[in-house]
Write a protein that holds these residues in place. Sequence first.
Motif, PDB file in Angstrom:
ATOM      1  N   PRO A   1       0.826  -1.262  -0.017  1.00  0.00           N
ATOM      2  CA  PRO A   1      -0.016   0.036  -0.069  1.00  0.00           C
ATOM      3  C   PRO A   1       0.800   1.342   0.121  1.00  0.00           C
ATOM      4  N   PRO A   2       1.733   1.322   0.856  1.00  0.00           N
ATOM      5  CA  PRO A   2       2.604   2.638   0.922  1.00  0.00           C
ATOM      6  C   PRO A   2       3.382   2.793  -0.425  1.00  0.00           C
ATOM      7  N   ALA A   3       3.742   1.795  -1.285  1.00  0.00           N
ATOM      8  CA  ALA A   3       4.249   1.759  -2.389  1.00  0.00           C
ATOM      9  C   ALA A   3       3.197   2.453  -3.492  1.00  0.00           C
ATOM     10  N   VAL A   4       2.182   1.853  -3.590  1.00  0.00           N
ATOM     11  CA  VAL A   4       1.121   2.428  -4.451  1.00  0.00           C
ATOM     12  C   VAL A   4       0.721   3.785  -4.249  1.00  0.00           C
ATOM     13  N   ALA A   5       0.427   4.179  -2.864  1.00  0.00           N
ATOM     14  CA  ALA A   5       0.208   5.776  -2.412  1.00  0.00           C
ATOM     15  C   ALA A   5       1.550   6.682  -3.257  1.00  0.00           C
ATOM     16  N   GLY A   6       2.746   6.070  -3.098  1.00  0.00           N
ATOM     17  CA  GLY A   6       4.071   6.731  -3.638  1.00  0.00           C
ATOM     18  C   GLY A   6       3.999   6.765  -5.150  1.00  0.00           C
ATOM     19  N   GLN A   7       3.391   5.812  -5.719  1.00  0.00           N
ATOM     20  CA  GLN A   7       3.449   6.149  -7.181  1.00  0.00           C
ATOM     21  C   GLN A   7       2.212   6.787  -7.605  1.00  0.00           C
ATOM     22  N   LEU A   8       0.925   6.812  -6.839  1.00  0.00           N
ATOM     23  CA  LEU A   8       0.034   7.654  -7.258  1.00  0.00           C
ATOM     24  C   LEU A   8       0.347   9.252  -7.169  1.00  0.00           C
ATOM     25  N   MET A   9       1.155   9.563  -6.004  1.00  0.00           N
ATOM     26  CA  MET A   9       1.660  10.757  -5.436  1.00  0.00           C
ATOM     27  C   MET A   9       2.619  11.238  -6.917  1.00  0.00           C
ATOM     28  N   ALA A  10       3.497  10.357  -7.153  1.00  0.00           N
ATOM     29  CA  ALA A  10       4.210  10.772  -8.373  1.00  0.00           C
ATOM     30  C   ALA A  10       3.691  11.082  -9.543  1.00  0.00           C
ATOM     31  N   LEU A  11       2.609  10.257  -9.983  1.00  0.00           N
ATOM     32  CA  LEU A  11       1.898  10.317 -11.286  1.00  0.00           C
ATOM     33  C   LEU A  11       0.787  11.538 -11.210  1.00  0.00           C
ATOM     34  N   SER A  12       0.230  11.614 -10.262  1.00  0.00           N
ATOM     35  CA  SER A  12      -0.830  12.715 -10.417  1.00  0.00           C
ATOM     36  C   SER A  12      -1.031  13.471  -9.055  1.00  0.00           C
ATOM     37  N   SER A  13      -0.266  13.344  -8.008  1.00  0.00           N
ATOM     38  CA  SER A  13      -0.766  14.135  -6.687  1.00  0.00           C
ATOM     39  C   SER A  13      -2.067  13.959  -6.202  1.00  0.00           C
ATOM     40  N   PHE A  14      -2.548  12.665  -6.410  1.00  0.00           N
ATOM     41  CA  PHE A  14      -4.010  12.244  -6.249  1.00  0.00           C
ATOM     42  C   PHE A  14      -4.997  12.933  -6.933  1.00  0.00           C
ATOM     43  N   ASN A  15      -4.660  13.743  -8.056  1.00  0.00           N
ATOM     44  CA  ASN A  15      -5.807  14.225  -8.651  1.00  0.00           C
ATOM     45  C   ASN A  15      -6.429  13.149  -9.866  1.00  0.00           C
ATOM     46  N   ALA A  16      -7.882  13.067  -9.464  1.00  0.00           N
ATOM     47  CA  ALA A  16      -8.492  11.936 -10.129  1.00  0.00           C
ATOM     48  C   ALA A  16      -8.830  12.567 -11.361  1.00  0.00           C
ATOM     49  N   GLU A  17      -8.815  13.674 -11.746  1.00  0.00           N
ATOM     50  CA  GLU A  17      -9.136  14.176 -13.236  1.00  0.00           C
ATOM     51  C   GLU A  17      -7.690  14.804 -13.997  1.00  0.00           C
ATOM     52  N   GLN A  18      -6.567  14.079 -13.573  1.00  0.00           N
ATOM     53  CA  GLN A  18      -5.496  14.156 -14.345  1.00  0.00           C
ATOM     54  C   GLN A  18      -5.431  13.969 -15.632  1.00  0.00           C
ATOM     55  N   ARG A  19      -4.998  14.713 -16.478  1.00  0.00           N
ATOM     56  CA  ARG A  19      -4.777  14.457 -18.026  1.00  0.00           C
ATOM     57  C   ARG A  19      -3.239  14.975 -18.260  1.00  0.00           C
ATOM     58  N   GLY A  20      -2.683  13.962 -18.475  1.00  0.00           N
ATOM     59  CA  GLY A  20      -1.112  14.151 -18.795  1.00  0.00           C
ATOM     60  C   GLY A  20      -0.933  14.594 -20.238  1.00  0.00           C
ATOM     61  N   ALA A  21       0.348  15.329 -20.698  1.00  0.00           N
ATOM     62  CA  ALA A  21       0.733  15.823 -21.848  1.00  0.00           C
ATOM     63  C   ALA A  21       0.957  14.884 -22.700  1.00  0.00           C
ATOM     64  N   SER A  22       1.179  13.579 -22.250  1.00  0.00           N
ATOM     65  CA  SER A  22       1.216  12.273 -23.316  1.00  0.00           C
ATOM     66  C   SER A  22      -0.137  11.341 -23.378  1.00  0.00           C
ATOM     67  N   GLY A  23      -1.214  11.885 -22.700  1.00  0.00           N
ATOM     68  CA  GLY A  23      -2.264  11.078 -22.748  1.00  0.00           C
ATOM     69  C   GLY A  23      -2.634  10.222 -21.505  1.00  0.00           C
ATOM     70  N   GLU A  24      -1.828  10.478 -20.431  1.00  0.00           N
ATOM     71  CA  GLU A  24      -2.185   9.699 -19.368  1.00  0.00           C
ATOM     72  C   GLU A  24      -3.532  10.289 -18.518  1.00  0.00           C
ATOM     73  N   LEU A  25      -4.098   9.239 -18.198  1.00  0.00           N
ATOM     74  CA  LEU A  25      -5.462   9.721 -17.680  1.00  0.00           C
ATOM     75  C   LEU A  25      -5.721   9.166 -16.145  1.00  0.00           C
ATOM     76  N   GLY A  26      -6.363   9.821 -15.599  1.00  0.00           N
ATOM     77  CA  GLY A  26      -6.954   9.844 -14.455  1.00  0.00           C
ATOM     78  C   GLY A  26      -5.849   9.742 -13.301  1.00  0.00           C
ATOM     79  N   ILE A  27      -6.206   9.377 -12.111  1.00  0.00           N
ATOM     80  CA  ILE A  27      -5.209   9.341 -10.762  1.00  0.00           C
ATOM     81  C   ILE A  27      -4.128   8.542 -10.974  1.00  0.00           C
TER      82      ILE A  27
END
Length: 438
Positions: A230-256
Amino acid sequence: MRGFGLQRITGTGRGLFAGVAAVIVLVLVIGLGWSFAYAGKDSLTGRALTGDQLTALSRAGHACPAVTSARLAGQLMAESELDPAAARTESGGRGIAGLTDEQWRRWAPWSGAQREDTEAALLALAHLMCNLVGELRTSGVDGDAWRLALAAFRSGLPEVRKAGRVPGKASDYVDRTGKYAAYYETLPQFASAGSTQSLAAGSAPAAVPLPDELVPAVVAAGSRCPEVSPPAVAGQLMALSSFNAEQRGASGELGIAGFSEDLWQDNAPKGASVWDPQVAVPVMGDVLCRLVRELSALPGDPYLLAVAAWHAGVDTVRRAGGVPDAMTRAHLATVAAYTDYYRLDTRLAPPSAPLPSPSPSSSSSPTSASPSVRASAPTKSAPPATRAAPSPARPAATTAQAPATTAAPPPAVTTAPTRYGPGGPGGGGYPCRRRCRW
């Protein structure tokens, strides 16, 4: 008659030695001057790259081993001087990548892609270059694969096959591109593996406490296999989106969790929404565990390899035999630092058990926070009621309450292999983005 020798010309033996010494000094000065002048002419300085260009280069640079981000940057500089609106480039194409209309029709990375889209143009160029590398290898042309592919891009594949080397009319283009690539390789953004601390100093946001509403989903995702906690999952989510459920990345990444469209379609339950973190986070745990199993034959920490595959593509990790480049290493270091933070959160400990032992990411990555270099466009702002961000007055994660025991993890999701395109003689294997044609 007295002899008419060298000593008579110089006057004395001492004069002879002085004259010889003067000649030697003169030769050295001239030689050094030529050397300095040549060194100055032997290097070229490329133009500064924008954030969007760096992001696109980091993606396209995984297309095949012969085509790196720095080499692509050098080619763009030689071809169009990084001008997205170039009407006619060095090799007769147009746009930042210098592709002809025929090349664009064949190599456009997804249906409806626009040549003005930097990411689309660079992906098309990278796949074309990888294909040229493969074509030349199957033709039996010996030499540096990348330089030969550059020559084929400049003067045509038949010319290189006929010459069996870089043709004369393409040599200047190949040399200039190589010099620009050498320049970009010296920049921190394209640093060699291991040089992660200087890649993007200060670009990684500070870790924030995991929002209460995400705790059950993170615990569920971190309970799928022993390697993904679980801490590893939380760490990756923080790195990917900062827990933003509506994240839209420049290369097409979608969601949290930063899913690509293809990855989500291949692994999510039918009808599920990538914007729903209660579904997306557990699916992320399923995919990470599958990647751990798929990459188990490679040396290194299985969880780190899975995170690297999520970031750069599983085929890229396989070809590299591990973490492929400095950008991916910097991302892993960021995830590791965040994981250390969330390991202190008592809500993420398994019921009736002590806190998890240090995750693989903390033992195999730097323990200090290293910035993530995944440049991205500004994300779509989420409404205050849905954006996962803690209030300033919220207590630290170490004082948070344990998650409710009634939250049961969602059922395991049957996964399917991730689609990667295109293969071809050059290797390919870059993960599809948006709607790929292959």
